[in-house]
Design an enzyme around this catalytic site. Sequence first.
Site, mmCIF file in Angstrom:
data_model
loop_
_atom_site.group_PDB
_atom_site.id
_atom_site.type_symbol
_atom_site.label_atom_id
_atom_site.label_comp_id
_atom_site.label_asym_id
_atom_site.label_seq_id
_atom_site.Cartn_x
_atom_site.Cartn_y
_atom_site.Cartn_z
ATOM 1 C CG ASP A 110 -4.104 -5.417 2.229
ATOM 2 O OD1 ASP A 110 -2.817 -5.029 2.201
ATOM 3 O OD2 ASP A 110 -4.456 -5.710 1.363
ATOM 4 C CG LEU A 111 -2.866 1.153 1.212
ATOM 5 C CD1 LEU A 111 -3.506 1.942 1.687
ATOM 6 C CD2 LEU A 111 -1.534 1.657 0.860
ATOM 7 C CG ASP A 112 -1.862 -1.656 -2.295
ATOM 8 O OD1 ASP A 112 -1.849 -0.634 -2.677
ATOM 9 O OD2 ASP A 112 -0.701 -2.103 -1.820
ATOM 10 N N GLY B 12 -0.839 -8.749 -2.249
ATOM 11 C CA GLY B 12 -0.293 -9.002 -0.893
ATOM 12 C C GLY B 12 1.252 -9.551 -0.779
ATOM 13 N NE ARG C 66 8.477 -2.463 -5.381
ATOM 14 C CZ ARG C 66 9.097 -1.287 -4.753
ATOM 15 N NH1 ARG C 66 10.422 -1.153 -5.096
ATOM 16 N NH2 ARG C 66 8.310 -0.705 -4.032
ATOM 17 C CB SER D 280 0.478 -1.938 3.290
ATOM 18 O OG SER D 280 0.803 -1.970 2.002
ATOM 19 N NE ARG E 157 9.916 -2.288 -0.880
ATOM 20 C CZ ARG E 157 10.797 -2.871 -1.328
ATOM 21 N NH1 ARG E 157 12.106 -2.402 -1.708
ATOM 22 N NH2 ARG E 157 10.639 -4.184 -2.097
ATOM 23 C CE LYS F 288 0.017 -7.843 4.266
ATOM 24 N NZ LYS F 288 -0.839 -7.017 3.553
ATOM 25 C CD GLU G 5 -4.535 -8.776 3.581
ATOM 26 O OE1 GLU G 5 -4.714 -8.681 2.449
ATOM 27 O OE2 GLU G 5 -3.167 -8.351 3.963
ATOM 28 C CG ASP G 6 -7.244 -6.950 -1.188
ATOM 29 O OD1 ASP G 6 -6.138 -6.941 -0.517
ATOM 30 O OD2 ASP G 6 -7.166 -6.904 -2.618
HETATM 31 C C1 G6P Z 1 0.656 -5.011 -1.524
HETATM 32 C C2 G6P Z 1 0.130 -5.456 -2.701
HETATM 33 C C3 G6P Z 1 1.105 -6.127 -3.747
HETATM 34 C C4 G6P Z 1 2.738 -5.472 -3.841
HETATM 35 C C5 G6P Z 1 3.047 -5.251 -2.511
HETATM 36 C C6 G6P Z 1 4.264 -4.401 -2.442
HETATM 37 O O1 G6P Z 1 0.713 -6.203 -0.673
HETATM 38 O O2 G6P Z 1 -0.818 -6.168 -2.592
HETATM 39 O O3 G6P Z 1 0.571 -6.413 -5.091
HETATM 40 O O4 G6P Z 1 3.414 -6.275 -4.622
HETATM 41 O O5 G6P Z 1 2.019 -4.458 -1.799
HETATM 42 O O6 G6P Z 1 4.157 -3.139 -2.966
HETATM 43 P P1 G6P Z 1 5.183 -2.142 -3.531
HETATM 44 O O7 G6P Z 1 4.499 -0.979 -3.695
HETATM 45 O O8 G6P Z 1 6.345 -2.074 -2.490
HETATM 46 O O9 G6P Z 1 5.855 -2.567 -4.712
HETATM 47 MG MG MG Z 2 -4.300 -5.953 -0.315
#
Ligand code: G6P
Ligand code: MG
Length: 221
Positions: free
Chosen positions: A8-10, A45, A48, A116, A119, A147, A171-172
């Site tokens: 996962d990224l964030d 995760g 949006r 992830s 976007r 997810k 994953e977090d």
């Molecule tokens: C990740 C983050 C979420 C975020 C999602 C969509 O999963 O953990 O918090 O809502 O990405 O991200 P975006 O940058 O496309 O809004």
């Molecule tokens: Mg995450």
Amino acid sequence: EIQAFIFDLDGVITDTAKYHYEAWKQLAEELGIHFDLEFNEQLKGIDRMASLEKILSQLSDGGSSFTLEQKQEWADRKNNNYKRLIRTVDESEILPGILELFHDLKQAGIPIGLASASRNAGTLLRQLKVESYINVIADPESVAHGKPAPDIFLKAAEALGVDPRYCVGVEDAEAGVQAIKSAGMFAVGVGDAEILSKADYIVSETSKLSLSEIQHYMTGR
Ligand code: G6P
Ligand code: MG
């Protein structure tokens, strides 16, 4: 035995989870909706629009009275908040231990995939200068279900040509761990052991991620 790692990224590679939180909080406050860290945990995760729906569902009518156009405008507003917050992200914001792990994986010949929902992932990987470590990026726009569905992890495994059983997912988020488990992969959780209790292996922070430890746990299962 491990044939791929899918990250996962964030909140795993970089601490952008805090910027997503900040960006949603700004929007929620404009809409007069209470928003705190505990509620935010449910959004980690989650894509949006689904995140916005969860926030609006706290309104007395469950947010059912808004048009799609209105919701789209709010989702765009959050994304603009977010883009402003990540503008200055650079390699100093790679979480501790991640580069070392990427390096160890490369050394071991284990490919890396990215799963992830964001976007904004491509932009961030570029700003963090870690693109060269990532062999495959699963496109969140190409999967039917976000997810906690397994789709994005399966997509990454497929692109890498690896059987999910030999993949490790990192994953977090609770929804992310669920996605990894539903994909039939070994789930590594980073963060609160109570929230991530469904993971096969949990560390409190990224600096504690170690390839040899994970290999040990996975084979000893
Ligand atoms: C990740 C983050 C979420 C975020 C999602 C969509 O999963 O953990 O918090 O809502 O990405 O991200 P975006 O940058 O496309 O809004
Ligand atoms: Mg995450």
